[in-house]
Design a protein around this motif. Structure first.
Motif, PDB file in Angstrom:
ATOM      1  N   VAL A   1      -0.663  -9.131   1.649  1.00 19.59           N
ATOM      2  CA  VAL A   1      -0.337  -8.952   3.067  1.00 19.59           C
ATOM      3  C   VAL A   1       1.066  -8.359   3.162  1.00 19.59           C
ATOM      4  O   VAL A   1       2.003  -8.840   2.537  1.00 19.59           O
ATOM      5  N   VAL A   2       1.162  -7.305   3.955  1.00 22.15           N
ATOM      6  CA  VAL A   2       2.448  -6.678   4.223  1.00 22.15           C
ATOM      7  C   VAL A   2       2.659  -6.715   5.730  1.00 22.15           C
ATOM      8  O   VAL A   2       1.781  -6.310   6.492  1.00 22.15           O
ATOM      9  N   ILE A   3       3.812  -7.234   6.144  1.00 21.41           N
ATOM     10  CA  ILE A   3       4.184  -7.252   7.552  1.00 21.41           C
ATOM     11  C   ILE A   3       5.134  -6.082   7.788  1.00 21.41           C
ATOM     12  O   ILE A   3       6.155  -5.961   7.119  1.00 21.41           O
ATOM     13  N   ILE A   4       4.779  -5.210   8.733  1.00 22.57           N
ATOM     14  CA  ILE A   4       5.557  -4.002   9.018  1.00 22.57           C
ATOM     15  C   ILE A   4       6.302  -4.163  10.340  1.00 22.57           C
ATOM     16  O   ILE A   4       5.683  -4.434  11.368  1.00 22.57           O
ATOM     17  N   LYS A   5       7.601  -3.989  10.285  1.00 22.57           N
ATOM     18  CA  LYS A   5       8.404  -3.981  11.513  1.00 22.57           C
ATOM     19  C   LYS A   5       8.229  -2.643  12.213  1.00 22.57           C
ATOM     20  O   LYS A   5       7.955  -1.627  11.576  1.00 22.57           O
ATOM     21  N   LYS A   6       8.400  -2.666  13.530  1.00 22.38           N
ATOM     22  CA  LYS A   6       8.194  -1.463  14.328  1.00 22.38           C
ATOM     23  C   LYS A   6       9.037  -0.295  13.821  1.00 22.38           C
ATOM     24  O   LYS A   6       8.552   0.828  13.725  1.00 22.38           O
ATOM     25  N   GLU A   7      10.263  -0.571  13.432  1.00 26.51           N
ATOM     26  CA  GLU A   7      11.145   0.505  12.976  1.00 26.51           C
ATOM     27  C   GLU A   7      10.790   1.008  11.572  1.00 26.51           C
ATOM     28  O   GLU A   7      11.333   2.002  11.105  1.00 26.51           O
ATOM     29  N   GLU A   8       9.856   0.346  10.895  1.00 28.04           N
ATOM     30  CA  GLU A   8       9.432   0.762   9.559  1.00 28.04           C
ATOM     31  C   GLU A   8       8.001   1.285   9.537  1.00 28.04           C
ATOM     32  O   GLU A   8       7.403   1.416   8.469  1.00 28.04           O
ATOM     33  N   ILE A   9       7.441   1.593  10.699  1.00 34.84           N
ATOM     34  CA  ILE A   9       6.052   2.031  10.787  1.00 34.84           C
ATOM     35  C   ILE A   9       5.795   3.278   9.935  1.00 34.84           C
ATOM     36  O   ILE A   9       4.696   3.464   9.428  1.00 34.84           O
ATOM     37  N   HIS A  10       6.818   4.075   9.746  1.00 32.76           N
ATOM     38  CA  HIS A  10       6.659   5.292   8.930  1.00 32.76           C
ATOM     39  C   HIS A  10       6.354   4.976   7.454  1.00 32.76           C
ATOM     40  O   HIS A  10       5.920   5.848   6.718  1.00 32.76           O
ATOM     41  N   LEU A  11       6.543   3.715   7.051  1.00 29.76           N
ATOM     42  CA  LEU A  11       6.249   3.309   5.671  1.00 29.76           C
ATOM     43  C   LEU A  11       4.851   2.710   5.511  1.00 29.76           C
ATOM     44  O   LEU A  11       4.427   2.410   4.398  1.00 29.76           O
ATOM     45  N   ALA A  12       4.130   2.550   6.612  1.00 31.39           N
ATOM     46  CA  ALA A  12       2.824   1.874   6.566  1.00 31.39           C
ATOM     47  C   ALA A  12       1.869   2.541   5.588  1.00 31.39           C
ATOM     48  O   ALA A  12       1.171   1.853   4.833  1.00 31.39           O
ATOM     49  N   HIS A  13       1.824   3.851   5.573  1.00 32.44           N
ATOM     50  CA  HIS A  13       0.877   4.543   4.679  1.00 32.44           C
ATOM     51  C   HIS A  13       1.169   4.248   3.209  1.00 32.44           C
ATOM     52  O   HIS A  13       0.247   4.153   2.406  1.00 32.44           O
ATOM     53  N   GLN A  14       2.439   4.069   2.861  1.00 36.62           N
ATOM     54  CA  GLN A  14       2.784   3.748   1.480  1.00 36.62           C
ATOM     55  C   GLN A  14       2.254   2.362   1.096  1.00 36.62           C
ATOM     56  O   GLN A  14       1.718   2.170  -0.003  1.00 36.62           O
ATOM     57  N   HIS A  15       2.402   1.416   2.002  1.00 36.34           N
ATOM     58  CA  HIS A  15       1.898   0.062   1.747  1.00 36.34           C
ATOM     59  C   HIS A  15       0.372   0.064   1.645  1.00 36.34           C
ATOM     60  O   HIS A  15      -0.201  -0.600   0.773  1.00 36.34           O
ATOM     61  N   ILE A  16      -0.284   0.795   2.534  1.00 34.94           N
ATOM     62  CA  ILE A  16      -1.751   0.876   2.498  1.00 34.94           C
ATOM     63  C   ILE A  16      -2.217   1.467   1.177  1.00 34.94           C
ATOM     64  O   ILE A  16      -3.127   0.930   0.533  1.00 34.94           O
TER      65      ILE A  16
END
Length: 87
Positions: free
Chosen positions: A30-45
Motif C-alpha cells: 500500500v502506498v499513500i500518495i499526498k496531493k502534492e506528490e500525485i505526479h509520482l503515482a505512476h511510478q508507485h503503480i
C-alpha cells in the motif's frame, strides 16, 4: 470497502492521503500518495505491479491480522460494550 476487498485478495493499492485510508498505510503493498506528490503515482503503480506476486502473501497476512471479519467483529463488539457502559 473496496480497499479492504483488494487487500483481502492480496492486491496492492495506491491510495490518496485521506483519513479513511490511513489505517492501511502500514500494509505492505500500500502506498499513500499526498496531493502534492500525485505526479509520482505512476511510478508507485509500476513498482507495485512489477512486484505484485511477492507482495500478495504479505498483503493477505496483514489483512487477516488487522481487518479480517473476526477482527472487525471483535472491534465492533468492544465498541458496543463501551457505548453500553456509558449509558
Amino acid at each position: 470497502l473496496v480497499v479492504a476487498e483488494a487487500l483481502s485478495a492480496g492486491i496492492p493499492c495506491v491510495l490518496s492521503d485521506i483519513q479513511a485510508f490511513l489505517n492501511f498505510s502500514e500494509c505492505p503493498g500500500v502506498v499513500i500518495i499526498k496531493k502534492e506528490e500525485i505526479h509520482l503515482a505512476h511510478q508507485h503503480i509500476n513498482r507495485l505491479l512489477a512486484d505484485k506476486e511477492n507482495l500478495k502473501q504479505p498483503i493477505i497476512a496483514f489483512f487477516d491480522k488487522n481487518f479480517s471479519l473476526d477482527k472487525i467483529d471483535n472491534l465492533w463488539r468492544l465498541k458496543i460494550l463501551e457505548l453500553l457502559e456509558k449509558h
